[in-house]
Each structure stands twice: as structure tokens, then as C-alpha cells.
Design a protein around this motif. Structure first.
Motif, PDB file in Angstrom:
ATOM      1  N   UNK A  38      41.085  36.054  36.775  1.00  0.00           N
ATOM      2  CA  UNK A  38      40.640  34.711  37.180  1.00  0.00           C
ATOM      3  C   UNK A  38      41.226  34.280  38.520  1.00  0.00           C
ATOM      4  N   UNK A  39      42.398  34.798  38.863  1.00  0.00           N
ATOM      5  CA  UNK A  39      43.034  34.430  40.130  1.00  0.00           C
ATOM      6  C   UNK A  39      42.582  35.303  41.293  1.00  0.00           C
ATOM      7  N   UNK A  40      41.765  36.307  40.991  1.00  0.00           N
ATOM      8  CA  UNK A  40      41.279  37.203  42.052  1.00  0.00           C
ATOM      9  C   UNK A  40      39.812  37.553  41.779  1.00  0.00           C
ATOM     10  N   UNK A  41      38.928  36.571  41.851  1.00  0.00           N
ATOM     11  CA  UNK A  41      37.513  36.825  41.545  1.00  0.00           C
ATOM     12  C   UNK A  41      36.799  37.509  42.713  1.00  0.00           C
ATOM     13  N   UNK A  42      35.739  38.242  42.427  1.00  0.00           N
ATOM     14  CA  UNK A  42      34.899  38.754  43.513  1.00  0.00           C
ATOM     15  C   UNK A  42      34.108  37.593  44.121  1.00  0.00           C
ATOM     16  N   UNK A  43      33.488  37.816  45.240  1.00  0.00           N
ATOM     17  CA  UNK A  43      32.628  36.783  45.820  1.00  0.00           C
ATOM     18  C   UNK A  43      31.441  36.559  44.887  1.00  0.00           C
ATOM     19  N   UNK A  70      32.340  43.124  27.423  1.00  0.00           N
ATOM     20  CA  UNK A  70      33.052  42.322  28.418  1.00  0.00           C
ATOM     21  C   UNK A  70      33.451  40.967  27.838  1.00  0.00           C
ATOM     22  N   UNK A  71      32.520  40.328  27.152  1.00  0.00           N
ATOM     23  CA  UNK A  71      32.819  39.017  26.559  1.00  0.00           C
ATOM     24  C   UNK A  71      33.893  39.126  25.484  1.00  0.00           C
ATOM     25  N   UNK A  72      33.831  40.196  24.706  1.00  0.00           N
ATOM     26  CA  UNK A  72      34.823  40.431  23.660  1.00  0.00           C
ATOM     27  C   UNK A  72      36.212  40.612  24.265  1.00  0.00           C
ATOM     28  N   UNK A  73      36.314  41.390  25.344  1.00  0.00           N
ATOM     29  CA  UNK A  73      37.594  41.652  25.978  1.00  0.00           C
ATOM     30  C   UNK A  73      38.156  40.401  26.649  1.00  0.00           C
ATOM     31  N   UNK A  74      37.292  39.641  27.292  1.00  0.00           N
ATOM     32  CA  UNK A  74      37.721  38.418  27.971  1.00  0.00           C
ATOM     33  C   UNK A  74      38.217  37.370  26.971  1.00  0.00           C
ATOM     34  N   UNK A  75      37.557  37.323  25.830  1.00  0.00           N
ATOM     35  CA  UNK A  75      37.962  36.356  24.802  1.00  0.00           C
ATOM     36  C   UNK A  75      39.388  36.611  24.322  1.00  0.00           C
ATOM     37  N   UNK A  76      39.795  37.877  24.358  1.00  0.00           N
ATOM     38  CA  UNK A  76      41.129  38.241  23.900  1.00  0.00           C
ATOM     39  C   UNK A  76      42.181  38.127  24.994  1.00  0.00           C
ATOM     40  N   UNK A  77      41.754  37.976  26.253  1.00  0.00           N
ATOM     41  CA  UNK A  77      42.699  37.946  27.362  1.00  0.00           C
ATOM     42  C   UNK A  77      42.395  36.757  28.270  1.00  0.00           C
ATOM     43  N   UNK A  78      43.174  35.694  28.181  1.00  0.00           N
ATOM     44  CA  UNK A  78      42.896  34.481  28.965  1.00  0.00           C
ATOM     45  C   UNK A  78      43.027  34.651  30.476  1.00  0.00           C
ATOM     46  N   UNK A  79      43.653  35.750  30.914  1.00  0.00           N
ATOM     47  CA  UNK A  79      43.791  35.987  32.352  1.00  0.00           C
ATOM     48  C   UNK A  79      42.513  36.542  32.958  1.00  0.00           C
ATOM     49  N   UNK A  80      41.586  36.991  32.106  1.00  0.00           N
ATOM     50  CA  UNK A  80      40.383  37.652  32.596  1.00  0.00           C
ATOM     51  C   UNK A  80      39.146  36.784  32.438  1.00  0.00           C
ATOM     52  N   UNK A  81      38.163  37.051  33.264  1.00  0.00           N
ATOM     53  CA  UNK A  81      36.854  36.398  33.172  1.00  0.00           C
ATOM     54  C   UNK A  81      35.798  37.465  33.452  1.00  0.00           C
ATOM     55  N   UNK A  82      34.554  37.151  33.141  1.00  0.00           N
ATOM     56  CA  UNK A  82      33.479  38.122  33.371  1.00  0.00           C
ATOM     57  C   UNK A  82      32.181  37.400  33.690  1.00  0.00           C
ATOM     58  N   UNK A  83      31.402  37.990  34.587  1.00  0.00           N
ATOM     59  CA  UNK A  83      30.092  37.463  34.949  1.00  0.00           C
ATOM     60  C   UNK A  83      29.099  38.617  35.067  1.00  0.00           C
ATOM     61  N   UNK A  84      27.808  38.342  34.872  1.00  0.00           N
ATOM     62  CA  UNK A  84      26.806  39.412  34.947  1.00  0.00           C
ATOM     63  C   UNK A  84      26.685  40.003  36.349  1.00  0.00           C
ATOM     64  N   UNK A  85      26.346  41.292  36.379  1.00  0.00           N
ATOM     65  CA  UNK A  85      26.178  42.028  37.627  1.00  0.00           C
ATOM     66  C   UNK A  85      24.691  42.122  37.945  1.00  0.00           C
ATOM     67  N   UNK A  86      24.336  41.768  39.178  1.00  0.00           N
ATOM     68  CA  UNK A  86      22.931  41.726  39.588  1.00  0.00           C
ATOM     69  C   UNK A  86      22.687  42.602  40.819  1.00  0.00           C
TER      70      UNK A  86
END
Length: 283
Positions: free
Chosen positions: A128-133, A205-221
Motif C-alpha cells: 500500500x505504501x508503494x503502489x504502481x501508477x 489476490x483478494x484472499x491474500x490481501x485480506x490476510x495481509x493489511x500491508x498489501x492491496x490489489x487491483x485488476x490488471x488491464x
């Protein structure tokens, strides 16, 4: 005495199989053999994961239904993901593979696939502290240029990333890919600064993010001419079956057709199982 015990076990095995409608057996004792072996790769929630030391999930429920339809036993074995297609093609130790497998032309040359039963979108996992553009509510491939990307070896995410680096928009951009043994380890590698971002299927991705509050995920296009014309990196899951196992392929297709029939609310049984194993069925 040994022969008596063995005879008693075989008799009990036959009785239990008849009563349970040939349910899936995860381990079979003695000399008893399953009629078919289906390989999977755990964890890949909600399709296969451990619960109380047993493999459960959407794919397991599908296999159970097939076993009941055929009135035969099917053993599920947990193996490394990247050997499943090899083993199913050879047909010596595995008859089918159920592990969120994506249909690709290369794989279709080696194994038969059932009808697709789930469509997924690839997601980018990041700190979350280092998101892609970001490009609105999603990430496009170009935003990953120059970074180290992690993904499970042999997974569709790995194949997508590798193809973009070799032949696509990430070619000659300094982007590198690191193959990792599992999606969980790929996500862990972000916080360990081994990779910058990880690529995985949406539900994982959603499952892993739910278990780790430091992480986030968004769809790839993929990028379109405008942001509104961007389109997702999608894949369709199916069961891989050895090309000589026509009875098994037909049974899988019949079961999947039943489970993909929509109810009055427009939901399929597969949809409901996904929600159930994600812990979202009452939401």
C-alpha cells in the motif's frame, strides 16, 4: 491374520464407497486403488485449500460430483503446479488436473479441457505504501515497466508476464520476472523486497490481501486508446483431462453444465461455491 485384516479392509472399503456414492478419497490405505487420480495444487483458494488438514474447495466439490455420477472413486493428490499438465498428458500417475487451470492453445495440444467453468481477471498485488501508477481503478501493463514482478511458476499470471516481457509492451523496458513456488510466497516477497509487485488471479489476490493489511490489489488491464477503452487481462478455468479418458471428460462436462445452470437470481452453483469458500455467502 494379515490376510483376514486385509479382507476386512477391502470389504469395508466397498461398503463405504457404495454408501457414500463413490465420494472423493484423499488417501487410500492398503492395496485399494482409486479408479481415477486428479492432481491439484494447494493453496489456491477458493478452488483448493486445506481446512482441518483436508483439501476442500470449489474444484473438490466438482470432483466429488463427478465421482458420484460415475459411481467410482477419485483420489485427489496435491502436487507442484507446473507438473500437472505433464502428468495428465502422460496419463500414468494422473488422469486429470483441477487447479484453476487456464485454457491455452499450447496446453490444448497436450490435454483435453472441459467446458470453462469460471472466468477470472489477473490482479496486481502491491504494498500500500508503494503502489504502481494507477489508471483509474486498475493498473495497466505499462505501469509495471522497469520493475521486478513475481508470480507462481507455471501459473497463468507467470505466463502473461513472461509473454509481455518477451513480446509485448514490457519488452526492452528493464522489467524482469521472478518465478516463485506459490502465490502466497510471491505476495510475501513484496514485503521482503524480493519483488516489487506480484501478479495473481483475482480471487487468490483478494484472499491474500485480506490476510495481509500491508498489501492491496487491483485488476490488471491492457491499455486501450482511452482509459474507458482499457480491457482486463482475463482467463477461463477448466479441468484438464488425459486425451484417452473420454468417460471422465464426458462426466466432468455433464457435471459442469449442471453446476453452471443459473437460478432465478442469475447465480450458478459455481458462483455460490465461490462465495461459500470465500466466506461471503451471507453477504
Amino acid at each position: 491374520m494379515h490376510k483376514l485384516k486385509h479382507a476386512i479392509f477391502i470389504t469395508l472399503f466397498i461398503i463405504v464407497t457404495a454408501v457414500m456414492g463413490a465420494s472423493v478419497f484423499f488417501s487410500i490405505q492398503g492395496d485399494a486403488k482409486a479408479d481415477y487420480v486428479v492432481e491439484t495444487n494447494v493453496p489456491f483458494a477458493p478452488f483448493e485449500f486445506y481446512q482441518d488438514r483436508k483439501i476442500v474447495g470449489v474444484d473438490v466439490d466438482i470432483v466429488n460430483r463427478v465421482a458420484a455420477k460415475l459411481n467410482k472413486t477419485i483420489q485427489i493428490q496435491n502436487v507442484e503446479f507446473d507438473v500437472i499438465i505433464d502428468n495428465v498428458e502422460a496419463g500414468r500417475i494422473a488422469d486429470a488436473g483441477a487447479a484453476g487451470l487456464t485454457i491455452t492453445p499450447a496446453r490444448e495440444e497436450r490435454v483435453n479441457f472441459t467446458i470453462p467453468y469460471y472466468t477470472s481477471v489477473q490482479y496486481v498485488i502491491y504494498n500500500r505504501n508503494f503502489p504502481p501508477t494507477l489508471r483509474g481503478d486498475h493498473v495497466v501493463w505499462e505501469s509495471l515497466a522497469g520493475y521486478t514482478l513475481g508470480s507462481q511458476i507455471g501459473s497463468t499470471g507467470y505466463l502473461f508476464v513472461d509473454d509481455e516481457i518477451e513480446n509485448g509492451v514490457l519488452q526492452n523496458t528493464g522489467t524482469t520476472i521472478k518465478g516463485i513456488d506459490s502465490h502466497q510466497l510471491a505476495a510475501d516477497a513484496i514485503n521482503s523486497h524480493i519483488v516489487d509487485f506480484a501478479v495473481a488471479d483475482e480471487l487468490v489476490a483478494k484472499f491474500l490481501v485480506e490476510k495481509n493489511p500491508d498489501l492491496a490489489a487491483l485488476p490488471l488491464y491492457y491499455s486501450g486508446p482511452t482509459r474507458e477503452e482499457d480491457y482486463p487481462v482475463e482467463e477461463s478455468y477448466a479441468i484438464a483431462v488425459n486425451k484417452d479418458r473420454t468417460e471422465l471428460l464426458d462426466a466432468f462436462n455433464e457435471v459442469l453444465a449442471e453446476m453452471l445452470d443459473q437460478d432465478e437470481q442469475g447465480q450458478t452453483e459455481i458462483d455460490k461455491l465461490v462465495l461459500k469458500y470465500m466466506g461471503l455467502e451471507n453477504e
